[in-house]
Scaffold this active site. Structure first.
Site, mmCIF file in Angstrom:
data_model
loop_
_atom_site.group_PDB
_atom_site.id
_atom_site.type_symbol
_atom_site.label_atom_id
_atom_site.label_comp_id
_atom_site.label_asym_id
_atom_site.label_seq_id
_atom_site.Cartn_x
_atom_site.Cartn_y
_atom_site.Cartn_z
ATOM 1 N N GLU A 21 0.859 -1.191 0.000
ATOM 2 C CA GLU A 21 0.000 0.000 0.000
ATOM 3 C C GLU A 21 0.897 1.243 0.000
ATOM 4 O O GLU A 21 1.844 1.332 0.777
ATOM 5 C CB GLU A 21 -0.861 -0.045 1.278
ATOM 6 C CG GLU A 21 -1.863 1.090 1.404
ATOM 7 C CD GLU A 21 -2.731 0.964 2.662
ATOM 8 O OE1 GLU A 21 -2.439 0.100 3.518
ATOM 9 O OE2 GLU A 21 -3.712 1.714 2.778
ATOM 10 N N LYS B 292 -9.237 2.549 -2.504
ATOM 11 C CA LYS B 292 -9.617 1.859 -1.265
ATOM 12 C C LYS B 292 -11.010 2.302 -0.811
ATOM 13 O O LYS B 292 -11.300 3.502 -0.760
ATOM 14 C CB LYS B 292 -8.581 2.230 -0.204
ATOM 15 C CG LYS B 292 -8.667 1.509 1.117
ATOM 16 C CD LYS B 292 -7.477 1.979 2.004
ATOM 17 C CE LYS B 292 -7.356 1.206 3.288
ATOM 18 N NZ LYS B 292 -6.159 1.640 4.063
ATOM 19 N N CYS C 205 -5.772 -3.229 1.781
ATOM 20 C CA CYS C 205 -5.683 -3.330 3.244
ATOM 21 C C CYS C 205 -7.035 -3.462 3.961
ATOM 22 O O CYS C 205 -7.607 -4.538 3.997
ATOM 23 C CB CYS C 205 -4.896 -2.134 3.772
ATOM 24 S SG CYS C 205 -4.056 -2.453 5.350
#
Lengths: 576, 576
Positions: free
Chosen positions: A44, A128, A164
């Protein structure tokens, strides 16, 4: 079955060093290509480092990040890597602000993205969805959530990409990936180390793989960034829950693995999915070895986290060396051993600063420590300085004890100022919790290596480090006497910590409940602890908040570290 | 037209002091009832204080808050106030966690609520919809958003209730209140002071009143809470944009006003609205006077904010007094004057600590300041102490200068330890920005009164405070010489700040762009500033981040204060 060779780049980025981070990605791309990989996956925010905090609200920072990402496809082509599929993490922005608040409010203008690069182009981008805004994370403050899934078809397999926190949330993108029926899930992560977190993270990855019957490739960054230590521990798990590959903790590694995802079907699913097809290499490649690292013992993991946290703080901030006070006690001995493991004993400077209350034994233990480890060591008595101050001010009692601690802090800060050493401060979590320290004295320093390690665990670590040395035929670094003797601040005659504080095992047990588990006083008493002791400890914790706010940062290694993990007022009554 | 008499309780709560905060609400309820009010409105979180930060994640804290709220209806009845409608702000919980993160994550388990109490019961409850998660606010971290509107019918009028941020968001509850056609909007707030914020807040309230053709009653808390200062400035504005009532800033006040909201209609609106009808008093009440405070001059507002911020930190934390170093320079002079205004000169202790480099004039100016203000003052030379240290360590240059500053910090901390004074640290925002200070030296202290005031504004404030005294026939507190002389740290012969730093007007202009407006270096250079100067200043700001993290808190008075307003990494490259 399509076969894909994946390369997971477990790298150590530096926040804001776009050029350096790009070079790391290119180096990984070369290694991946040479090893026959179809696809390189970074962690990330590999381009920018993580966390970037409010840099995400600074348009010039985002423009620089965007320029770095935009330059990458051509760089890959120029280096003969155009056919490699590269999935890279980065911030994207600036966008129009999401929030409307008062005039200067740092509204979110960025997204936390993963871009798919191949054939000299950015082929697709995922933002995300789930922004962690708890514990040490403030992503809802700084990022705009994404709302579209991404599935990339490569060699006839559908490959989904998420970032994530998207993996952690039930009902999040992972569930919808199942609907989209991807055969491989790529997860870019920046997930900091915590003691026992491997007992949470691997089961989560495994559960997701099994419940979606999908291969999950989970890559984590590695390295220290201020108070966080990213441990890597990247892993690939298949739909049966088998670990196909696992990278070692706490160091950079390129993890290679061959996977056989289910071939893509023709599902039309009722979710917003961006679908692209990219080419992959078509040359024959040779076999690769199985790469599955074993996790070491918990204490070794913790030690490694502390070592890496300190090393990266020193190196990434350009310090040549560290200085610390060594008293012969357990805390400074463990800090010196961590420092020597992190940057080598030749870069460690330890000063013994005895006062009239220091025992001969203390100075001997400090000298013994220095000899065992081999760091630079000298004695700088504080008596003359303390005498002048005490006489001029007519001090006695605790204010005079504080002067001793502050003179020591002044001495190592002078060494720091004169020689450019980073000054370390040796307080453990128990001390930091109850404020058993002199602010601007023993708390002085830029980094606190064991501030998140309770006293009882400091002893355990010392013993482990000595055993580890013995197993390897090396000299145990910590003098046995420093481990065995009763802890003392040595600020008055025959003082021991237990004159003032409950026994450390009891104290640490109460602190675990009060600080980590956020129980109230009555809740703790209800668990069987003595009322007076609980109230005494809780009061000490509450009234030390102002000191903690002025404390040095140090590596978070627990589920609840002081700092951004635990945000409490100084002013007020927190009893309950 | 229904007529309602409103009482807005602009009170100063203490975080976590449920008993004390309840007494304040009851006292306000008595005064409101005696003045003929139908309804008492408190500020946001009046029961608990604000902000409670991660206390909102502590179940025992929430249970105590809930007990305090649950006890209130019966208390009101017992005191003969059962017919008064009381709308009170409080946290509510614990609820099931909203977030799923790693094991110890402090997930949100509370809501930020307003409850309507009347006739011995809690009749309705509203939970804040919009959770500010920018600038100093972390509400998305700690609260679960509400999703239902509340309209209370009183005396035939429909009265809507919202909380703070709900008013600020376009497309938020305010728009839906328009659909529900309420005649009166009650807004509970905890909105901290910022310079020039009245130029944003009142126009917002007015705009909402006009665009919804609704009377808006906006009550704000008052007081210092750590680094925030709530200014009150509660206001009631009608649908034509006329100010019907306005409370003074920076002090507790019960604001009374009669309002004539439109009578309730029979709208059925397509939004989730909880509707309740409550009784109101039916006795005849006499007229009340118009109560519309005038806002003072901007500099007076700022001074008052600094005074209240310091006073509340001292008093709420139980300090009897403050100690500070007084150098004869402008910063310490202004801090001493603020302290004397906050807690009285009899509770202020100022120490002059000349070194061999201090001019005679400096000591004279400090003595003059002390005489003008009337605080406790004495001279404590540092020469003997510094000599011993310099000789023992063989120091010279900057490390020796740092020793002088650290010996001074040690001296006032010794006074603090001996006598229980709160130690003040005198750094201004310009110094804090560029790190022009010695950590553990001049930065030592528990509170920094002017840390958010740039140097150029410190001078302005000093001049204003003197003029203010002259207008009132009082002695101007700040010696003219302290205002006029070139600023110097006096750590070496003939030193002035401008040996090291750009001229303050230029420096403050660049800092405004770099820090407050978050511009990158190139952006600032593009505005016409010299490249070398911009790069020098930006570098100083970046590399001082570690010092700021260890700095004392002080009142936020700008749109971008250091601390939780501006969260940046220490490690990394932020150039851009």
């Amino acid at each position: 079955m399509p076969r894909l060779r994946l390369a997971l780049s477990q790298a150590n980025p530096l926040v804001g060093d776009f050029a350096g981070n790009t070079e790391k990605i290119l180096a990984a791309a070369h290694a991946a290509w040479d090893a026959g990989a179809d696809l390189l996956l970074t962690g990330e925010m590999a381009i920018s480092g993580y966390p970037i905090e409010d840099l995400a609200a600074q348009p010039s920072f985002l423009r620089a990040a965007r320029a770095a990402v935009d330059a990458l496809p051509a760089r890959l082509v120029a280096e003969g890597l155009g056919d490699l599929v590269v999935v890279v993490g980065h911030p994207d922005g600036p966008f129009e602000p999401r929030l409307l608040g008062s005039s200067n409010a740092p509204t979110a203008i960025a997204q936390n993205c993963a871009s798919v690069i191949q054939g000299g182009e950015i082929r697709a981008r995922y933002a995300k969805h789930h922004l962690p805004n708890y514990a040490v994370f403030d992503e809802y403050r700084t990022f705009i959530p994404g709302d579209e899934l991404l599935v990339v078809r490569i060699k006839g397999a559908d490959v989904a990409v998420i970032v994530c926190e998207d993996l952690w949330r039930d009902g999040g993108p992972v569930g919808r990936v199942l609907e989209a029926d991807a055969g491989l899930l790529l997860v870019l992560n920046a997930s900091p180390y915590e003691r026992d977190k491997d007992e949470v993270r691997l089961p989560l990855v495994t559960r997701r793989a099994v419940e979606t019957d999908t291969i999950v490739a989970y890559v984590n960054i590695v390295g220290g960034q201020d108070d966080l230590v990213f441990d890597g521990d990247s892993v690939v798990v298949d739909g049966s829950g088998t670990i196909l590959a696992r990278a070692p903790q706490f160091r950079e590694h390129l993890l290679l693995v061959d996977v056989d995802p289910a071939p893509a079907g023709d599902q039309v699913v009722p979710v917003a999915v961006q679908r692209v097809t990219v080419e992959a290499r078509s040359d024959e490649v040779g076999p690769i070895a199985r790469d599955v690292a074993e996790l070491p013992d918990d204490r070794e993991q913790l030690w490694n986290a502390l070592v890496l946290g300190l090393r990266d703080y020193v190196q990434k901030n350009g310090f040549p060396s560290v200085v610390l006070g060594v008293s012969g006690g357990i805390d400074s001995s463990v800090c010196a051993a961590i420092a020597a493991d992190a940057i080598g004993p030749a870069n460690v400077y330890g000063i013994s600063m005895p006062s009239r209350y220091s025992s001969e034994g203390s100075v001997d233990d400090a000298a013994d420590l220095a000899e065992r480890i081999g760091f630079h060591y000298w004695v700088e008595p504080i008596g003359d300085i303390v005498d002048v101050i005490e006489k001029q001010l007519g001090l006695e009692g605790v204010p005079a004890e504080n002067v001793q601690a502050r003179v020591r802090g002044l001495l190592w800060m002078a060494e720091s100022n004169r020689n450019g050493h980073l000054a370390l401060t040796n307080g453990n979590k128990t001390e930091v919790s109850v404020g058993y320290s002199t602010i601007y004295g023993d708390t002085a320093g830029g980094f606190a290596p064991i501030k998140d390690v309770p006293k009882t665990l400091v002893w355990e670590l010392a013993k482990w480090r000595n055993e580890f040395a013995i197993e390897r035929g090396e000299t145990p670094p910590i003098p046995e006497n420093s481990i065995q003797k009763p802890p003392s601040a040595e600020l008055r005659p025959d003082q021991t910590d237990q004159d003032t504080l409950p026994p450390y095992p009891l104290l640490d047990a109460i602190l675990e409940l009060y600080v980590t588990r956020r129980l109230g006083r009555e809740d703790i008493i209800a668990e069987g602890y003595d009322r007076a002791t609980v109230e005494f400890v809780a009061k000490l914790v509450d009234r030390s908040e102002w000191k903690r706010r002025q404390g040095a940062i140090g590596p978070k290694v627990s589920g609840m570290a002081f700092g951004r993990d635990r945000r409490l007022p100084i002013t007020g009554r927190t009893a309950g």
